[in-house]
Design a protein around this motif. Structure first.
Motif, short mmCIF file in Angstrom:
data_model
loop_
_atom_site.label_atom_id
_atom_site.label_comp_id
_atom_site.label_asym_id
_atom_site.label_seq_id
_atom_site.Cartn_x
_atom_site.Cartn_y
_atom_site.Cartn_z
N LYS A 24 0.83 -1.22 -0.06
CA LYS A 24 0.08 -0.07 0.08
C LYS A 24 0.98 1.15 -0.07
CE LYS A 24 -3.45 -0.20 3.06
NZ LYS A 24 -3.99 -0.70 4.11
N LEU A 25 2.01 1.35 0.72
CA LEU A 25 2.80 2.49 0.95
C LEU A 25 3.47 2.62 -0.37
CD1 LEU A 25 4.57 4.49 2.52
CD2 LEU A 25 6.35 2.61 2.74
N LYS A 26 3.92 1.53 -1.15
CA LYS A 26 4.60 1.89 -2.45
C LYS A 26 3.60 2.18 -3.66
CE LYS A 26 8.85 1.41 -1.25
NZ LYS A 26 9.71 2.52 -1.15
N LYS A 27 2.23 1.87 -3.38
CA LYS A 27 1.35 2.24 -4.37
C LYS A 27 1.18 3.74 -4.29
CE LYS A 27 -1.42 -1.87 -5.07
NZ LYS A 27 -2.65 -2.71 -4.92
N CYS A 28 1.22 4.23 -2.80
CA CYS A 28 0.87 5.66 -2.88
C CYS A 28 2.27 6.31 -3.32
CB CYS A 28 0.66 5.94 -1.29
SG CYS A 28 -0.74 5.63 -0.46
N GLU A 29 3.35 5.76 -3.24
CA GLU A 29 4.52 6.60 -3.60
C GLU A 29 4.35 6.60 -5.09
OE1 GLU A 29 9.24 5.97 -3.00
OE2 GLU A 29 7.85 5.02 -1.37
N TYR A 30 4.16 5.54 -5.61
CA TYR A 30 4.16 5.21 -7.32
C TYR A 30 3.14 6.33 -7.80
CZ TYR A 30 3.49 3.27 -12.01
OH TYR A 30 3.45 3.21 -13.14
N MET A 31 1.94 6.24 -7.22
CA MET A 31 0.88 7.21 -7.64
C MET A 31 1.04 8.74 -7.29
SD MET A 31 -0.96 5.19 -9.29
CE MET A 31 -2.18 6.12 -10.16
N GLU A 32 1.84 9.09 -6.46
CA GLU A 32 2.42 10.29 -6.08
C GLU A 32 2.93 11.06 -7.28
OE1 GLU A 32 4.00 11.87 -1.98
OE2 GLU A 32 5.36 10.55 -3.21
N ASN A 33 3.81 10.10 -8.15
CA ASN A 33 4.43 10.79 -9.33
C ASN A 33 3.52 10.91 -10.55
OD1 ASN A 33 6.92 10.62 -8.15
ND2 ASN A 33 7.14 8.47 -8.46
N HIS A 34 2.11 10.29 -10.41
CA HIS A 34 1.16 10.57 -11.33
C HIS A 34 0.10 11.23 -11.08
CE1 HIS A 34 3.22 7.18 -13.87
NE2 HIS A 34 3.47 6.62 -12.79
N ILE A 35 0.26 12.00 -10.13
CA ILE A 35 -0.77 13.50 -9.68
C ILE A 35 -1.10 14.00 -10.99
CG2 ILE A 35 -1.34 15.23 -8.20
CD1 ILE A 35 0.00 13.79 -6.16
N GLY A 36 -2.43 14.40 -11.22
CA GLY A 36 -2.95 15.05 -12.28
C GLY A 36 -2.84 14.35 -13.68
N GLU A 37 -2.69 13.21 -13.62
CA GLU A 37 -2.87 12.33 -15.00
C GLU A 37 -4.04 11.46 -14.90
OE1 GLU A 37 0.63 9.72 -15.83
OE2 GLU A 37 2.08 11.28 -14.96
N GLU A 38 -4.52 11.06 -16.01
CA GLU A 38 -5.85 10.39 -16.24
C GLU A 38 -5.65 9.06 -16.38
OE1 GLU A 38 -7.79 12.60 -19.17
OE2 GLU A 38 -7.74 14.60 -18.23
N PHE A 39 -6.75 8.22 -15.79
CA PHE A 39 -6.52 6.63 -16.09
C PHE A 39 -8.01 6.17 -16.30
CE2 PHE A 39 -2.74 7.91 -13.49
CZ PHE A 39 -1.85 7.45 -14.40
N GLU A 40 -7.97 5.12 -16.85
CA GLU A 40 -9.29 4.47 -16.88
C GLU A 40 -9.22 3.26 -15.81
OE1 GLU A 40 -11.36 1.62 -20.08
OE2 GLU A 40 -11.93 3.64 -20.41
N GLY A 41 -10.48 3.31 -15.20
CA GLY A 41 -10.49 1.94 -14.01
C GLY A 41 -11.88 1.57 -14.20
N VAL A 42 -12.16 0.62 -12.99
CA VAL A 42 -13.54 -0.20 -12.98
C VAL A 42 -13.84 0.17 -11.30
CG1 VAL A 42 -14.89 -2.39 -12.61
CG2 VAL A 42 -13.09 -2.03 -14.56
N ILE A 43 -15.15 0.68 -10.99
CA ILE A 43 -15.58 0.77 -9.74
C ILE A 43 -15.75 -0.54 -8.91
CG2 ILE A 43 -17.71 1.45 -8.20
CD1 ILE A 43 -18.32 3.45 -10.36
N SER A 44 -14.85 -0.60 -8.06
CA SER A 44 -14.61 -1.94 -7.33
C SER A 44 -15.41 -1.81 -5.87
CB SER A 44 -13.26 -2.09 -6.85
OG SER A 44 -12.52 -1.10 -6.36
N GLY A 45 -15.82 -0.60 -5.32
CA GLY A 45 -16.68 -0.81 -4.24
C GLY A 45 -17.37 0.81 -4.12
#
Length: 713
Positions: free
Chosen positions: A613-634
């Motif tokens: 979870k920590l590394k996911k946050c760190e990774y996405m920190e470098n993608h702030i402002g970028e757009e992605f497509e995903g699926v509603i999971s909850g």
């Protein structure tokens, strides 16, 4: 304002709570309370209401008395918002503790509680009446220096208060240091706890400090003592002729290890040949017990650790590398001591004969999942040519694994196929890629073969009535399954439940029905949450998820203590040493071994999840402002979660949906706009922008974007 009825009810209950009160019949109560004949029906109704609320009881002799308040002891789990839950050993459900009744308790404290006789919701409620033992004596924090003192802010948000640190007890820490604080005073009357810095882990900006902080927070032991390392030097010798004496010599058998590319502790090898129409499958496991003697310093440390912990950037091993990566690893073309489970299996997948034996092996090749897939699925000519002498065996392995899997599925084995996360780091420990692990034909072959060996060994020792450690998975709680059944009805699915029990095949059929649908992710997750956690026990109660009557962990003694423990039992039995004295010895220790192994397994799982979870946050920190497509999971009342193809999940907050006022419909897990009727529901594809990350809370926030060009990661 309280009405007259409620006032009378309160007065009567307080009267019955008085220490001088003795149980009375209704006639006596009427006399003592001065209740007239016309008022008796109201008194009867009040008594009935108090009974239903659990405040009073009626004896068989018709006497009313205050309900006895139950007291018990458990472990308090705090929530950042102030309330918490108490877990009582042996109880299915936790006890909810409202914030006003926490009474100074902190996360992981052992507490005594009073359980309220009144049930206001699904859970029982209680209040903490005393703290028996503090649970968190040391805690990982971020230090903030002031001129004459400092504050340590706990990484664990469940520990609700900052810790005051006198300057002379700061050990020279500066703002931004990750530190380990020992609590010297827990604080009373709203005061902050006090403590002293006992270790400076490093600065928050230093590479590796983040993972080291998690290691220290979960109290994962890193280094081995000199005494243990000296012991390892003495035992980690190459296999000699004397070591092989009395063992089945399987060195001329064709066999391989199949693992991930980066695996170094290879504790299982597999072999397969045909005997007429039958398959002869060999599962050969490193004989770690030959090198880790019972009661040795090495053994005591292995039991304390319980399991190896696989964090994103390192392994915290159960055994020193000289063993786990050396003499206990089934390395290519090297003689190794093993315990083998050799099974004869017919075309129906039935194990018609088996042999468990001490063996010596020499693996032909060290294979990877990737290369086996290239041979069996991709038909890669270069890889096939490189391993041409092994290709016929791999083809037979694929054939047998499919037969075993089909048989297991037929009996109702449940297969949760959630994508695990693989985090790719650079040399400084920064995440450069996040992707789902590839679960391919080779991983399934090994999985099917290990399951077969584990079941075979467990059944063998169950019927021999020898003390043993089993891997058990109890049937789900009837109430949770009923709630799951009610929920899935909203999607048009049903569960057949008989006498408060569900067969695993019913859950398996449900998962097969939802496969590929929008609601697959949610229903799969809810089904998993409805089930109990697997654990280690000394009583064989079966494994619900695998639909197996007998199951144990036999195949990974390098990284799991229960496997090592049952290897010792098997060897004692094979060597004719399982006398009454040894039976009594195992009976005296195995309950504690099972309990310790279950606890360390939970700790390892939590630590592994936190680092991902920590590394996911760190990774996405470098993608702030970028757009992605995903699926509603909850979907929840405060927003909906979106999962990206790389397994990263983030929250779109309902407060950020400014185009309408959205209401949450729990029965269908939807957010619906009251004016526009716009709906956000499970499985729906949406485009999001990365808004923010919080490495302390391990959370990622998304914002919904309009139809624009997006990027998949």
């Amino acid at each position: 304002m309280e009405n007259l009825y409620e006032k009378r009810k309160k007065m009567i209950y307080e009267f019955m709570c008085d220490d001088m009160y003795v149980p009375m019949k209704i006639k006596e109560l009427c006399i003592v309370l001065g209740v007239k004949k016309a008022e008796r029906p109201q008194l009867e109704q009040i008594l009935l209401d108090l009974q239903e609320e659990g405040k009073i009881t009626l004896s068989k002799r018709g006497k009313y008395s205050k309900a006895e308040i139950k007291k018990t002891i458990g472990t308090f789990s705090a929530h950042p918002k102030g309330f918490g839950f108490v877990t009582v050993e042996g109880w299915t459900d936790d006890i909810f503790i409202p914030a006003e009744y926490v009474n100074g308790a902190m996360h992981q404290d052992t507490v005594e509680i009073e359980i309220s006789p009144i049930n206001t919701g699904r859970r029982k409620e209680g209040k903490i009446i005393s703290i028996i033992e503090r649970g968190m004596k040391q805690i990982v924090c971020t230090y903030e220096a002031s001129e004459n003192f400092g504050f340590a802010v706990p990484d664990n948000t469940r520990f609700g208060k900052d810790i005051f640190i006198p300057k002379e007890k700061s050990k020279g820490a500066v703002s931004g240091h990750k530190v380990v604080v020992e609590i010297t005073n827990y604080g009373k009357g709203g005061k902050n706890p006090e403590g002293k810095v006992i270790e400076i882990i490093g600065h928050i900006d230093d590479p590796g400090t983040d993972i080291l902080s998690i290691i220290r927070a979960y109290d994962l032991p890193m280094d081995f003592s000199e005494k243990i390392m000296h012991q390892v030097e003495n035992v980690a010798k190459e296999v000699t002729t004397a070591d092989m004496a009395g063992r089945m010599d399987l060195r001329d058998w064709m066999m391989v290890t199949i693992d991930g590319e980066d695996a170094k502790d290879l504790d299982d090898a597999v072999s397969l040949f045909m005997d007429g129409e039958n398959y002869v499958l060999g599962v050969h496991i490193a004989d770690v017990s030959n090198y880790v003697q019972e009661h040795s310093a090495l053994d005591v440390e292995a039991l304390k650790r319980g399991t190896s912990v696989y964090l994103v950037d390192r392994v915290v091993p159960m055994l020193p590398k000289a063993l786990s990566n050396g003499i206990c690893s089934l390395n290519e073309k090297q003689d190794r001591l093993t315990l083998s489970c050799i099974m004869t299996i017919n075309k129906k997948g039935e194990i018609i004969d088996h042999k468990i034996a001490e063996t010596v092996i020499c693996t032909n090749r060290r294979m990877t999942y990737t290369n086996v897939k290239k041979i069996l699925v991709d038909k890669d000519p270069d890889v096939t040519a490189e391993y041409k002498e092994l290709v016929p065996m791999f083809e037979k392995m694929e054939e047998l694994a499919a037969i075993l899997r089909k048989k297991r599925m037929k009996r109702g084995s449940i297969d949760f196929d959630f994508p695990e996360t693989k985090v790719v780091l650079d040399e400084k420990g920064r995440p450069v890629d996040i992707k789902p692990y590839d679960r391919n034909v080779a991983t399934k072959i090994i999985e099917d073969f290990m399951l077969a060996a584990n079941e075979t060994v467990a059944e063998d020792y169950f019927w021999q009535e020898i003390p043993f450690v089993y891997r058990t998975h109890d049937k789900p709680d009837g109430e949770k399954i009923s709630r799951l059944s009610m929920f899935i009805n909203n999607f048009g699915y049903t569960l057949h439940i008989g006498t408060d029990e569900v067969h695993p095949k019913e859950l398996q059929k449900l998962l097969m029905k939802v496969e590929g649908t929008d609601e697959e992710s949610l229903i799969s997750r809810l089904t998993l949450r409805s089930m109990k956690q697997a654990k280690y026990t000394t009583v064989c109660t079966g494994h619900f998820g695998l639909a197996a009557n007998y199951y144990c962990h036999f195949t990974s003694p390098i990284r799991r203590y229960p496997d090592l423990q049952i290897h010792r039992i098997i060897k004692d039995n094979l060597r004719g040493r399982m006398n009454e004295k040894r039976r009594m010895h195992y009976e005296s220790i195995l309950d504690e071994v099972a309990k310790q192994a279950s606890q360390t397994e939970r700790r390892a799982e939590e630590a592994e999840r936190e680092t991902v979870k920590l590394k996911k946050c760190e990774y996405m920190e470098n993608h702030i402002g970028e757009e992605f497509e995903g699926v509603i999971s909850g979907v929840t009342e405060w927003g909906f979660f979106v999962e990206l193809p790389n397994t990263v999940e983030g929250l779109v907050r309902v407060t950020d949906l400014t185009d309408d006022f959205y209401e949450f419909y729990e029965d269908s897990y939807e957010l619906v706009g009251s004016a526009t009727n716009r709906r956000y529901k499970l499985g729906q594809r949406v485009k999001v922008i990365v808004d923010s990350t919080d490495k302390v809370m391990r959370t990622i926030d998304f914002k919904l974007v309009q139809e624009q060009k997006t990027k998949n990661i």
